[in-house]
Design an enzyme around this catalytic site. Structure first.
Site, mmCIF file in Angstrom:
data_model
loop_
_atom_site.group_PDB
_atom_site.id
_atom_site.type_symbol
_atom_site.label_atom_id
_atom_site.label_comp_id
_atom_site.label_asym_id
_atom_site.label_seq_id
_atom_site.Cartn_x
_atom_site.Cartn_y
_atom_site.Cartn_z
ATOM 1 N N GLY A 1 60.986 20.001 45.208
ATOM 2 C CA GLY A 1 61.386 18.594 45.211
ATOM 3 C C GLY A 1 61.232 17.907 46.565
ATOM 4 O O GLY A 1 60.828 16.742 46.638
ATOM 5 N N ASN A 2 61.524 18.634 47.648
ATOM 6 C CA ASN A 2 61.489 17.985 48.969
ATOM 7 C C ASN A 2 60.072 17.658 49.424
ATOM 8 O O ASN A 2 59.877 16.895 50.357
ATOM 9 C CB ASN A 2 62.226 18.834 50.015
ATOM 10 C CG ASN A 2 61.554 20.165 50.245
ATOM 11 O OD1 ASN A 2 60.923 20.712 49.337
ATOM 12 N ND2 ASN A 2 61.657 20.681 51.444
ATOM 13 N N LYS B 1 68.131 22.401 31.392
ATOM 14 C CA LYS B 1 67.577 21.727 32.570
ATOM 15 C C LYS B 1 67.911 20.238 32.551
ATOM 16 O O LYS B 1 67.431 19.506 31.676
ATOM 17 C CB LYS B 1 66.054 21.929 32.585
ATOM 18 C CG LYS B 1 65.402 21.501 33.876
ATOM 19 C CD LYS B 1 63.927 21.796 33.852
ATOM 20 C CE LYS B 1 63.238 21.257 35.093
ATOM 21 N NZ LYS B 1 63.612 21.946 36.319
ATOM 22 N N LYS C 1 58.635 25.130 37.249
ATOM 23 C CA LYS C 1 57.389 25.296 38.006
ATOM 24 C C LYS C 1 57.348 26.619 38.764
ATOM 25 O O LYS C 1 56.265 27.132 39.073
ATOM 26 C CB LYS C 1 57.142 24.116 38.956
ATOM 27 C CG LYS C 1 58.115 23.977 40.121
ATOM 28 C CD LYS C 1 57.562 24.489 41.415
ATOM 29 C CE LYS C 1 58.505 24.364 42.594
ATOM 30 N NZ LYS C 1 59.907 24.619 42.456
ATOM 31 N N LYS D 1 63.171 31.101 41.615
ATOM 32 C CA LYS D 1 62.194 31.389 42.675
ATOM 33 C C LYS D 1 62.147 32.885 42.959
ATOM 34 O O LYS D 1 61.074 33.474 43.088
ATOM 35 C CB LYS D 1 62.562 30.635 43.959
ATOM 36 C CG LYS D 1 62.462 29.132 43.814
ATOM 37 C CD LYS D 1 62.815 28.427 45.111
ATOM 38 C CE LYS D 1 63.384 27.056 44.845
ATOM 39 N NZ LYS D 1 62.689 26.276 43.819
HETATM 40 P P1 ADP Z 1 63.100 23.028 44.649
HETATM 41 O O1 ADP Z 1 63.075 21.555 44.407
HETATM 42 O O2 ADP Z 1 62.265 23.441 45.816
HETATM 43 O O3 ADP Z 1 62.839 23.849 43.402
HETATM 44 P P2 ADP Z 1 65.933 23.771 44.483
HETATM 45 O O4 ADP Z 1 66.985 22.828 44.967
HETATM 46 O O5 ADP Z 1 65.756 23.949 43.012
HETATM 47 O O6 ADP Z 1 64.580 23.358 45.186
HETATM 48 O O7 ADP Z 1 66.208 25.218 45.106
HETATM 49 C C1 ADP Z 1 66.346 25.424 46.519
HETATM 50 C C2 ADP Z 1 67.821 25.456 46.910
HETATM 51 O O8 ADP Z 1 68.452 26.659 46.450
HETATM 52 C C3 ADP Z 1 68.090 25.493 48.384
HETATM 53 O O9 ADP Z 1 67.981 24.226 48.972
HETATM 54 C C4 ADP Z 1 69.530 26.046 48.442
HETATM 55 O O10 ADP Z 1 70.454 24.976 48.506
HETATM 56 C C5 ADP Z 1 69.713 26.729 47.094
HETATM 57 N N1 ADP Z 1 70.123 28.135 47.136
HETATM 58 C C6 ADP Z 1 70.912 28.715 46.191
HETATM 59 N N2 ADP Z 1 71.123 30.005 46.432
HETATM 60 C C7 ADP Z 1 70.449 30.284 47.580
HETATM 61 C C8 ADP Z 1 70.285 31.488 48.370
HETATM 62 N N3 ADP Z 1 70.835 32.645 48.003
HETATM 63 N N4 ADP Z 1 69.528 31.422 49.482
HETATM 64 C C9 ADP Z 1 68.955 30.247 49.851
HETATM 65 N N5 ADP Z 1 69.088 29.081 49.173
HETATM 66 C C10 ADP Z 1 69.816 29.103 48.044
HETATM 67 MG MG MG Z 2 64.044 23.749 41.580
#
Ligand code: ADP
Ligand code: MG
Length: 329
Positions: free
Chosen positions: A28-29, A145, A229, A291
């Site tokens: 997202g970022n 979702k 994704k 992820k």
């Molecule tokens: P994206 O849009 O890249 O898919 P998400 O917000 O879905 O991003 O996922 C990334 C986020 O997951 C990070 O910004 C963090 O806040 C969160 N997160 C949750 N658990 C963890 C972890 N164990 N280690 C690192 N980040 C984590």
């Molecule tokens: Mg995500």
């Protein structure tokens, strides 16, 4: 026939041995949440991607679409309010629209970044991609979702009655539509994507996880779902026999005890360590968990494959082994 008027690009020979094939998954970022935010964000994103090309990576790009597909879905609902002749737009069509909208901004930014660095032999193109899901995937029975904007309880009830949407309260912030997120089973256009990659194009594919479709004989029927994704990027990387899957997100590394006083950032993780941390609940479902699951799946799929989770701005450092969390077999 003369082709004198065609713009001729002599393509880079890209399958040489020094190149490492890398699938980059943008979170997202990398895109922002509004039109102007996206226009600005893709510049930084394009710079990070071209940085990788400059260190001899052959890059294939996939991106998420959570905010964008929600925005498009809301716009299409507004249309049905304005014009009764316009039926409701299926979610699969909204995903297709998001692929084109994001692909347009991203391919333009990548083209500009390549040209401004003097790289003139890499054409950029977005492939509208359908991804088959299993109609019997249990995710269809448990929509999880959230997409689109937050609504009041009354407004949520109204759209639920009108369109049959499932609305759920989201962490005290209001009601949002929740949709199914089935696992990707097959990338329909993989042959074309492979041909484009092999001939040297910088390809954006499987945007938003891909347009979810269910096979009905020769017909592919759009499914009411949004594929994650992260899982689609793993399938794409396996299908293209990539060396690395790089998942770019909002954190530089994966942590255990994330957000707690004893938080620990991890430089590397074996597949078995990662699985045991999943069992202990270290990764939040819906954000870090998919992820990590995608990273495990890719790293364990073939000898020599690695997955990396890191920050967009750190992608070059990460492929050079300087940062990020690296997953290996
Ligand atoms: P994206 O849009 O890249 O898919 P998400 O917000 O879905 O991003 O996922 C990334 C986020 O997951 C990070 O910004 C963090 O806040 C969160 N997160 C949750 N658990 C963890 C972890 N164990 N280690 C690192 N980040 C984590
Ligand atoms: Mg995500």
């Amino acid at each position: 026939m003369s082709n004198g008027c065609r713009l001729h690009i002599s393509r880079r020979k890209r399958s040489d041995e020094t190149e490492k094939r890398v699938v980059i998954a943008l979170g997202g970022n990398a895109l922002g949440s509004t039109l102007p935010e996206q226009m600005a964000a893709v510049k930084t994103t394009a710079a990070a991607i071209v940085d990788l090309i400059e260190v001899d990576c052959e890059v294939v790009v996939i991106h998420g679409n959570g905010p964008q597909v929600g925005m498009i879905n809301n716009a299409m609902i507004a249309l049905t309010h304005e014009d009764e002749a316009q039926p409701n737009t299926p979610l699969s069509v909204c995903v297709a629209m998001s692929q084109a909208y994001i692909g347009y901004d991203l391919q333009n930014a990548l083209r500009e970044e390549l040209l401004s660095r003097g790289i003139t032999d890499i054409p950029v193109a977005t492939m509208i991609t359908q991804v088959r899901v299993d109609g019997k995937d249990p995710a269809f029975l448990n929509p999880s979702k959230p997409i689109g904007k937050f609504l009041s309880a009354e407004a949520a009830e109204e759209v639920a009655a009108k369109y049959g949407y499932i609305m759920k309260e989201d962490a005290g912030r209001g009601f949002r539509r929740v949709v199914a997120s089935p696992k990707p089973a097959e990338i329909i256009e993989i042959g074309t994507i492979r041909t484009m990659v092999e001939s040297g194009d910088l390809v954006i594919a499987c945007g938003g996880g891909g347009i979810p479709v269910i096979r009905q004989g020769n017909h592919l029927k759009g499914a009411s779902a949004v594929i994650d994704k992260d899982f689609a990027s793993c399938l794409l990387a396996k299908e293209l026999d990539a060396d690395s899957l790089i998942i770019l997100t909002a954190v530089e590394k994966v942590a255990v005890n994330y957000g707690k006083p004893d938080e620990k950032w991890l430089n590397e993780l074996s597949v078995s360590e990662a699985k045991s941390y999943i069992e202990k609940g270290h990764f939040a479902p819906g954000s870090m968990l998919p992820k990590v699951e995608a990273a495990i799946d890719f790293a364990s799929s073939k000898e020599g494959r690695t997955a990396i989770i890191t920050l967009l701005e750190k992608s070059r450092d990460a492929v050079q082994g300087k940062t990020g969390t690296v997953f290996h077999k």
